[in-house]
Design an enzyme around this catalytic site. Structure first.
Site, PDB file in Angstrom:
ATOM      1  N   ASP A  64     -25.810  33.361 -24.128  1.00  0.00           N
ATOM      2  CA  ASP A  64     -24.879  34.517 -23.808  1.00  0.00           C
ATOM      3  C   ASP A  64     -23.889  33.852 -23.096  1.00  0.00           C
ATOM      4  O   ASP A  64     -23.749  32.651 -22.814  1.00  0.00           O
ATOM      5  CB  ASP A  64     -25.382  35.610 -23.020  1.00  0.00           C
ATOM      6  CG  ASP A  64     -24.276  36.853 -23.096  1.00  0.00           C
ATOM      7  OD1 ASP A  64     -23.735  37.186 -23.682  1.00  0.00           O
ATOM      8  OD2 ASP A  64     -24.234  37.028 -21.588  1.00  0.00           O
ATOM      9  N   SER A  65     -22.598  34.440 -23.141  1.00  0.00           N
ATOM     10  CA  SER A  65     -21.569  33.872 -22.264  1.00  0.00           C
ATOM     11  C   SER A  65     -21.717  33.856 -20.706  1.00  0.00           C
ATOM     12  O   SER A  65     -20.926  33.188 -20.238  1.00  0.00           O
ATOM     13  CB  SER A  65     -20.242  34.748 -22.702  1.00  0.00           C
ATOM     14  OG  SER A  65     -20.655  36.061 -22.292  1.00  0.00           O
ATOM     15  N   TYR A 109     -16.339  35.625 -23.327  1.00  0.00           N
ATOM     16  CA  TYR A 109     -15.954  35.274 -24.604  1.00  0.00           C
ATOM     17  C   TYR A 109     -15.032  36.286 -25.418  1.00  0.00           C
ATOM     18  O   TYR A 109     -14.276  35.997 -26.219  1.00  0.00           O
ATOM     19  CB  TYR A 109     -17.048  35.098 -25.221  1.00  0.00           C
ATOM     20  CG  TYR A 109     -17.875  33.859 -25.112  1.00  0.00           C
ATOM     21  CD1 TYR A 109     -17.765  32.836 -24.323  1.00  0.00           C
ATOM     22  CD2 TYR A 109     -19.274  33.480 -26.028  1.00  0.00           C
ATOM     23  CE1 TYR A 109     -18.512  31.627 -24.016  1.00  0.00           C
ATOM     24  CE2 TYR A 109     -19.951  32.385 -26.004  1.00  0.00           C
ATOM     25  CZ  TYR A 109     -19.755  31.542 -24.917  1.00  0.00           C
ATOM     26  OH  TYR A 109     -20.312  30.160 -24.633  1.00  0.00           O
ATOM     27  N   CYS A 146     -25.335  37.572 -27.048  1.00  0.00           N
ATOM     28  CA  CYS A 146     -23.904  37.880 -26.953  1.00  0.00           C
ATOM     29  C   CYS A 146     -23.136  38.724 -28.069  1.00  0.00           C
ATOM     30  O   CYS A 146     -23.402  38.099 -29.107  1.00  0.00           O
ATOM     31  CB  CYS A 146     -23.065  36.685 -26.336  1.00  0.00           C
ATOM     32  SG  CYS A 146     -21.333  37.109 -26.267  1.00  0.00           S
ATOM     33  N   GLU A 205     -20.254  43.448 -13.411  1.00  0.00           N
ATOM     34  CA  GLU A 205     -20.707  42.478 -12.642  1.00  0.00           C
ATOM     35  C   GLU A 205     -20.316  42.442 -11.125  1.00  0.00           C
ATOM     36  O   GLU A 205     -20.954  41.908 -10.176  1.00  0.00           O
ATOM     37  CB  GLU A 205     -20.068  41.240 -13.320  1.00  0.00           C
ATOM     38  CG  GLU A 205     -20.337  40.712 -14.542  1.00  0.00           C
ATOM     39  CD  GLU A 205     -20.095  39.462 -15.025  1.00  0.00           C
ATOM     40  OE1 GLU A 205     -19.594  38.517 -14.503  1.00  0.00           O
ATOM     41  OE2 GLU A 205     -20.341  39.149 -16.352  1.00  0.00           O
ATOM     42  N   CYS A 248     -21.955  45.636 -26.331  1.00  0.00           N
ATOM     43  CA  CYS A 248     -21.693  44.521 -25.453  1.00  0.00           C
ATOM     44  C   CYS A 248     -22.828  44.338 -24.562  1.00  0.00           C
ATOM     45  O   CYS A 248     -23.628  45.538 -24.190  1.00  0.00           O
ATOM     46  CB  CYS A 248     -20.480  44.805 -24.538  1.00  0.00           C
ATOM     47  SG  CYS A 248     -20.114  43.659 -23.445  1.00  0.00           S
ATOM     48  N   HIS A 275     -23.252  44.062 -21.501  1.00  0.00           N
ATOM     49  CA  HIS A 275     -23.423  44.742 -20.167  1.00  0.00           C
ATOM     50  C   HIS A 275     -23.480  45.993 -20.244  1.00  0.00           C
ATOM     51  O   HIS A 275     -23.789  46.615 -19.125  1.00  0.00           O
ATOM     52  CB  HIS A 275     -21.930  44.310 -19.364  1.00  0.00           C
ATOM     53  CG  HIS A 275     -21.862  42.927 -19.068  1.00  0.00           C
ATOM     54  ND1 HIS A 275     -21.650  42.130 -19.904  1.00  0.00           N
ATOM     55  CD2 HIS A 275     -21.390  42.551 -17.832  1.00  0.00           C
ATOM     56  CE1 HIS A 275     -21.539  40.761 -19.260  1.00  0.00           C
ATOM     57  NE2 HIS A 275     -21.454  41.011 -18.101  1.00  0.00           N
TER      58      HIS A 275
HETATM   59  N1  DGL Z   1     -21.421  38.828 -23.434  1.00  0.00           N
HETATM   60  C1  DGL Z   1     -20.208  39.463 -24.078  1.00  0.00           C
HETATM   61  C2  DGL Z   1     -20.597  40.312 -25.137  1.00  0.00           C
HETATM   62  O1  DGL Z   1     -21.609  40.921 -25.465  1.00  0.00           O
HETATM   63  C3  DGL Z   1     -19.620  40.207 -22.948  1.00  0.00           C
HETATM   64  C4  DGL Z   1     -18.980  39.119 -21.633  1.00  0.00           C
HETATM   65  C5  DGL Z   1     -17.760  38.208 -22.548  1.00  0.00           C
HETATM   66  O2  DGL Z   1     -16.730  38.695 -22.905  1.00  0.00           O
HETATM   67  O3  DGL Z   1     -18.215  37.047 -22.473  1.00  0.00           O
HETATM   68  O4  DGL Z   1     -19.778  40.569 -25.962  1.00  0.00           O
END
Ligand code: DGL
Length: 284
Positions: free
Chosen positions: A23-24, A55, A86, A165, A197, A199
């Site tokens: 993941d990012s 990302y 991600c 976060e 997403c 999060h």
């Molecule tokens: N992990 C990213 C997603 O699921 C969210 C955080 C980011 O923008 O990197 O799209």
């Protein structure tokens, strides 16, 4: 030169090898958590690109480059399959990288859409995600491939990632922001909403409160763990060991801020992450 060779284990058979998941940053831990819960025999190597997060506002070219580097790193860890946790990388890079691989790879978008297509009754589905995910229209495309009659409404919710976060999961500020983001979608008479997403499952209850009872929330993290289980079984790669993997058998890597990652991980995973190791991902 890759500095972590001493970490690499050799596995007796492909079934014993870990799953690579990336993941990012920290968000993909929601997917790791579902895999731990649903596939307790599997061990994992997790990589969070904490140096290059987010990302969600970056170009496709960069997301593909980052994903290739991470996959290269995960291959050095002898993973048997890869999960792109991600949503943004699943939307922008999966198609490009899957052709380059000889091991199975899945993203979070297809599993999420499968469930949405199954549960919608009025064929009006909402998707929330990062700017890049929504702009890519990948969720729309995957849903319409399965049922062209379904209408998909997307909404980017960029403030949700920093709020999560910050740990403001049930905060009035998060509720206010969610109200503003969701009001437009809710006017579209959707009966299903995809949390597109990493999060967003962490603010599920806030979103559910605003969406109301008539809207089915789809969590792609959960659906991905289910899909991974089926994929491993189909490819004869499922770890059939009789014992649950112990927490120390999972390994966590990041590209920066290992300590902060560890704190977040410990707040959402069912056990303590003793150590997250920092690597230089640009070396891969
Ligand atoms: N992990 C990213 C997603 O699921 C969210 C955080 C980011 O923008 O990197 O799209």
């Amino acid at each position: 030169m890759h500095i972590i060779e001493e970490e690499t284990e050799h596995y007796a058979s492909a079934k014993d090898a870990p799953i690579g998941i990336f993941d990012s940053g920290v968000g993909g831990l929601t997917v790791a958590r579902e895999i731990m819960r649903n596939l307790p025999n599997e061990r994992m190597v997790y990589f969070g690109d904490t140096a290059r997060v987010p990302y969600g506002s970056k170009s496709q070219e960069n997301i593909i480059r980052f994903s290739r580097q991470i996959i290269h790193f995960l291959r050095t860890q002898e993973v048997k399959a890869i999960v792109i946790a991600c949503n943004t990388a699943s939307a922008l890079a999966l198609d490009a990288v899957e052709q380059e691989l000889d091991i199975p790879i899945i993203g979070v978008i297809r599993p999420g859409t499968r469930m949405a297509v199954t549960v919608t009754r009025n064929k009006r589905v909402g998707v929330i995600g990062t700017e890049s995910t929504i702009r890519s229209r990948m969720y729309d495309r995957c849903i319409q491939e399965q049922d062209p009659e379904i209408v998909v409404f997307g909404k980017a919710c960029p403030l949700f990632v920093p709020l999560v976060e910050e740990g403001w999961l049930k905060d009035p500020v998060t509720e206010e922001v969610a109200q503003r983001y969701l009001v437009e979608l809710l006017r579209k008479d959707i009966d299903t909403l995809i949390l597109g997403c990493t999060h967003y499952p962490l603010i599920r209850s806030t979103v559910a409160k605003i969406a109301g009872e008539g809207i089915h929330l789809v969590n792609p993290a959960y659906e991905t763990a289910q899909e991974l289980g089926r994929l491993l079984a189909r490819e004869h790669l499922a770890n059939t060991g009789e014992h649950n993997v112990e927490s120390r058998m999972h390994r966590f890597y990041v590209s920066d801020a290992a300590e902060k990652f560890g704190e977040f991980a410990n707040s959402i995973l069912p056990y303590d992450v003793k150590r997250a190791r920092k690597i230089d991902i640009e070396d891969y």
